[in-house]
Design a protein around this motif. Sequence first.
Motif: not given
Length: 595
Positions: A539-558
């Motif tokens: 997660r990142w707090k952006m310059g306008d105080d919004s929050v960018l959230s990113l979830a990534v799965n590079l594996g084989d299992t959910s």
Amino acid sequence: MDDTACIDRFQFMTAYGATLIDAGRTRFDLWAPSLEAVDLELEDAGSEPQRLAMTDEGEGHFSIEARCGRDAAYRFRIRDDLAVPDPAARAQHGDVQGASRVVDPRAFRWRHTEWMGRPWHEAVILEVHVGTLGGFAGAAERLPQWAEQGITAIELMPINEFPGARNWGYDGVLPYAVEASYGSPEDLKALIDTAHGLGLMVLLDVVYNHFGPDGNYLPEYAGAFFRSDVATPWGDAIDFRHPRVQRFFIDNALMWLMEYRFDGLRLDAVHAIDDDEFLGQLSDEIGNTVELGRYVHLVLEDERNSAALLESAFTAQWNDDFHNVMHVLLTDEQHGYYSDYSEQPTEGLARVLGEGFLYQGQPNGRGEPRGAPSVYLPPTRFVNFLQNHDQIGNRAFGERLIELADRARLEAATVLLLLSPPIPLLFMGEQWGETRPFLFFTDHRPELAEAVREGRRSEFAAFPAFADSEVRATIPDPNAEASFSTSVSEWRDGDEHQQHWFDLYTRLLELRHAEIVPRLEGAETLDAEVLGDKAVHARWKMGDDSVLSLAVNLGDTSVMQPVLRGHQLFEWGTGEQVTELPGGAIRVWLLEAGV
């Protein structure tokens, strides 16, 4: 300084080299502290060179004003049996061994003189090799497509004179001279001017840490340029403590920025310079020289992970830690320097996304401490990439990542690269899924070509796959013309594979410019956590105080879907899953400020 009399023409007055005074007069300056006398030789086709004694100005500085003009061919006669090219020549008549050429910097008339660059947070960089694009003119033809796709900056691999006509550019010996096989100084300026008209920044990769093995005559007349007490892989280290040496490189940087109007420089391997005082001086002089309000960006390649250099003096650093840990996660390769990233690579990715560098002082595989804390730095201080010239071309067969990684996971990694706050860098052809390799190539004289060929093959002897000498013999010969021609990236109309990747990159870059870039100034990292094997949430707090959230799965299992608040900006590979994140999937969310 700039030529203020002609606002559409630019010139930077350097301390050394050939300076055209008027149509018929040129001043020549050379630093040759190892000599007591130097002659200028003016060459004229069909007759003996004219030999003129230069004036000793003191402290090894020799100069002369001679009756000659633009395009005059000249050398410096330092011994009866040796005449050398000008180390500060802006162009050559021949190769690095040939005569230098007097250039008139004011001959080119700029069209886009109002261009002041772009702020760094808008950067999406495409690294390119000009030679494989057909020179400066060929590169200019491709600019509209790059700009339309969402690229905002192109970075040229080194374009100063190197031996032969095929080279990566890191073997250069004449840092001021434009490589003749790519075009003239005016052709380079036309490329940059055209890019500016399309809203593209142009960055230049410069090599200040060493000179190449062919055509470096500096030790013959300027021994003080080097220090014998410090060795490097390329020979004696450059002595950046010496004011004349400092001036040589600082003037070079200012020439590219002021005269050629580059928008920034990427300094190659500054860990081999290992002189932060000089680097700070370079940054200060550039800041004090460029026009007020003009954006000029200075980017480092630095294996030391010296976070202090990024606090104010330099714009950003290539983040090898991001690339290396991503490469391990995508390919499972663990040999060579990837072994430093093979232990707990998922935790390593979380640290890179959450703090910038992975190595922040802990020992590497050689037991040497590397890096410094970087969590306090803004994410835009880091240039992230999945591929670049080094990481592709330094492989034995130059394979691109698309040949080494599962497609679904590479797609998810591409989304991570382009929709996370750090500045993304692509390597030419990556933006359309190029499968052709990018090999290491040179064009050396036969005796040096043999040494380079055998040296390169011996570098891979420690790798299990190349333990057998017969296998090593299959590694492409860098000096073979085929190594160059095979490395040419080509866009093919109607190719469904390329169109798929082109469309994905275009879509992601459109989203980055619409939703990420406007919020990047003042952005900071909040946190990053491991969700499971090869799966991370950041997660990142952006310059306008919004929050960018990113979830990534590079594996084989959910893995279980983390709590993502706000509205979904993008998802890839998730199918109908809502509570889980499948392998090869990624979700990006944005929580508006105040919500």
